[in-house]
Write a protein that holds these residues in place. Sequence first.
Motif, PDB file in Angstrom:
ATOM      1  N   ARG A   1       0.832  -1.207   0.000  1.00  0.00           N
ATOM      2  CA  ARG A   1       0.000   0.000   0.000  1.00  0.00           C
ATOM      3  C   ARG A   1       0.869   1.261   0.000  1.00  0.00           C
ATOM      4  O   ARG A   1       0.519   2.261  -0.608  1.00  0.00           O
ATOM      5  CB  ARG A   1      -0.908  -0.011   1.232  1.00  0.00           C
ATOM      6  N   THR A   2       1.998   1.197   0.681  1.00  0.00           N
ATOM      7  CA  THR A   2       2.895   2.351   0.815  1.00  0.00           C
ATOM      8  C   THR A   2       4.296   1.959   0.395  1.00  0.00           C
ATOM      9  O   THR A   2       4.750   0.849   0.685  1.00  0.00           O
ATOM     10  CB  THR A   2       2.916   2.845   2.278  1.00  0.00           C
TER      11      THR A   2
ATOM     12  N   THR B   1      -1.867   6.859   7.221  1.00  0.00           N
ATOM     13  CA  THR B   1      -2.829   6.279   6.281  1.00  0.00           C
ATOM     14  C   THR B   1      -4.255   6.479   6.783  1.00  0.00           C
ATOM     15  O   THR B   1      -5.161   6.711   5.981  1.00  0.00           O
ATOM     16  CB  THR B   1      -2.534   4.791   6.000  1.00  0.00           C
TER      17      THR B   1
ATOM     18  N   ASP C   1      -6.995   8.228   4.602  1.00  0.00           N
ATOM     19  CA  ASP C   1      -8.245   7.506   4.343  1.00  0.00           C
ATOM     20  C   ASP C   1      -9.456   8.327   4.789  1.00  0.00           C
ATOM     21  O   ASP C   1     -10.508   8.279   4.161  1.00  0.00           O
ATOM     22  CB  ASP C   1      -8.257   6.155   5.060  1.00  0.00           C
TER      23      ASP C   1
END
Length: 149
Positions: A4-5, A111, A115
Amino acid sequence: MAPRTVFGLTIYGDGTHLAEAVDSLLAQTSSDFAVLMVDDGSPDRRAEAIALDYAQRDPRITYWRHAERHGMIATWRDVAETARTRYTEAEFFAWVSDHDRWDARWLERMTQALDGAPEAVLAYPQTQLIDRDGGEVGKEPRTFDTSAI
């Protein structure tokens, strides 16, 4: 599966704090990430030995070295472009440094913040400056407010 990162970790120098920096990344409560480490032609090979050791032990870590110094901005661009082309499905990218350390919940909290604000294009944490020995420098944490932009 893509992380994701992606952390783009730039290195220059003898790697005095590199192990501490990488350890703090690997200790994140959110483990869905990759680390791209690029050494900008450090004059000695101590940092390279440290980076290669981590890359051999953790499959999330990739290391490469410039044969000669390119400079800070060119190295930042190199690692960002590599992240973009290697991890096309990653949602987030963060530049990190060989002399920084991160709270274990840093990535989780960043995150979550992103989000929670899908219109955001940037999240920047508060930072505390530390000296060469890891002691806090007597300055207020850096803050940036980009909400009005």
